[in-house]
Design an enzyme around this catalytic site. Structure first.
Site, short mmCIF file in Angstrom:
data_model
loop_
_atom_site.label_atom_id
_atom_site.label_comp_id
_atom_site.label_asym_id
_atom_site.label_seq_id
_atom_site.Cartn_x
_atom_site.Cartn_y
_atom_site.Cartn_z
N THR A 87 0.83 -1.21 0.00
CA THR A 87 0.00 0.00 0.00
C THR A 87 0.86 1.26 0.00
O THR A 87 1.93 1.26 0.59
CB THR A 87 -0.86 -0.04 1.29
OG1 THR A 87 -1.66 -1.20 1.25
CG2 THR A 87 -1.71 1.20 1.45
N ARG A 103 -13.70 -7.89 -0.82
CA ARG A 103 -13.04 -7.64 0.47
C ARG A 103 -12.46 -6.22 0.47
O ARG A 103 -11.74 -5.81 -0.42
CB ARG A 103 -11.93 -8.66 0.69
CG ARG A 103 -11.07 -8.42 1.94
CD ARG A 103 -9.83 -7.62 1.64
NE ARG A 103 -8.91 -7.54 2.79
CZ ARG A 103 -7.88 -6.70 2.83
NH1 ARG A 103 -7.63 -5.88 1.83
NH2 ARG A 103 -7.09 -6.67 3.88
N1 GLY Z 1 -3.38 -2.48 3.98
C1 GLY Z 1 -3.92 -2.91 2.76
C2 GLY Z 1 -4.95 -3.92 2.89
O1 GLY Z 1 -4.91 -4.76 3.77
O2 GLY Z 1 -5.85 -3.92 2.10
#
Ligand code: GLY
Length: 308
Positions: free
Chosen positions: A175, A203
């Site tokens: 990320t 998700r």
């Molecule tokens: N931190 C990114 C995710 O788990 O989607």
């Protein structure tokens, strides 16, 4: 007038040696783009948006094109941007046809009474506000097709317990994010992600949830997190850290404490950048590496190891 500060990260995980240079180059470019926005008199919001766009466009990172693929072999993206002076926020989740989800998030922040759009609705909003849509295939690169194939073949050939590996820092969580302070004394934050490898379709991770993967309030701090999203969500980690700054602690301490808390409470892993409206910042991670860069009027630093 305040001296601007910009901090960016390109994900916390076990970045392999052969990807170190690409990560350093990517966060350096993101820092330069964000800083140019600040030099032009742009806001903290402009700076974090421009910095994140660079990393979304860079295939090195798990954001935009080049992101991890979900279980169905698709890219599904989440992003959030937040303005610390007004608390205006824009978020998108589970989008599949946007090269730069942070641009759509910014449009939501500035042009919608709502805060958060998902999936088709987010893409429709973006398109109606001048952001072109792309094919999902435009976001997919061969490296990620191979990574998913390799991961799924391991899951079927070995015990399902290996699904836990999904959350190992060696595999996941690249990320990207940025926090900035502008010359007017306002702070902002943005975070963008492709989420986790082999995630279930639909998700949503922490990155685009207010207070989890991203948060900004001039009264406390601007934060962007990276790492295994489920534990970060459960702890509302970005807000947790900002609240410690509001209570009088320095961001350097609060970021380190947040990552300690993530590990001790839920055995989570990840990283955080945290900046207050006085220009104090903290950078912390419990993964082997995190790519980050910081720029102030008299300091510029780009690194991939622990903050010192
Ligand atoms: N931190 C990114 C995710 O788990 O989607």
């Amino acid at each position: 007038m305040h001296d601007p500060v910009l901090v960016v990260h390109g994900g916390a995980w076990a970045i392999p040696d052969d990807m170190v240079e690409a990560h350093l180059k990517g966060v350096r470019s993101a820092m330069a783009a964000g800083w140019r926005a600040l030099e032009r008199g742009g806001t903290a919001l402009d700076a974090v948006e421009e910095a994140v766009v660079i990393m979304e466009d860079d295939e090195t990172f798990d954001a935009g094109r080049g992101s991890f693929l979900n279980r169905d072999g698709k890219v599904q993206l989440d992003a959030l941007i937040m303005d610390g002076s007004t608390l205006r926020t824009g978020g998108v989740g589970c989008v599949e046809h946007l090269r730069n989800p942070v641009r759509a998030a910014r449009k939501i922040l500035s042009e919608s009474p709502h805060v958060y759009f998902v999936a088709d609705g987010a893409e429709k909003f973006a398109s109606e506000h001048g952001i072109p849509l792309c094919e999902n295939g435009d976001l997919i690169i061969p490296r990620e097709i191979e990574r998913l194939r390799e991961f799924q073949s391991r899951l079927t050939s070995e015990s399902q317990e290996d699904a836990r590996d999904l959350f190992a820092p060696t595999i996941s969580h690249d990320t990207v994010g940025a926090v900035a302070l502008d010359s007017k004394g306002n702070i902002a934050a943005a975070t963008s992600t492709g989420g986790t490898l082999n995630k279930a379709p639909g998700r949503l991770g922490d990155s685009s949830l207010i207070g989890c993967g991203c948060y900004a309030d001039n009264k406390s701090a601007a934060a962007s997190t990276t790492g295994w999203g489920e534990p970060i969500m459960k702890l509302v980690l970005a807000k947790w850290a900002a609240d410690r700054v509001l209570a009088g602690n320095l961001p350097e301490w609060a970021a380190a404490e947040a990552i300690n808390y993530l590990e001790s409470r839920l055995n989570g892993h990840g990283g955080m950048i945290l900046l207050d409206a006085r220009g104090h910042y903290g950078i912390a991670h419990n993964t082997p590496r995190m790519a980050w860069a910081v720029k102030t009027a008299n300091r510029e630093h780009v690194a991939i190891e622990h903050h010192t």
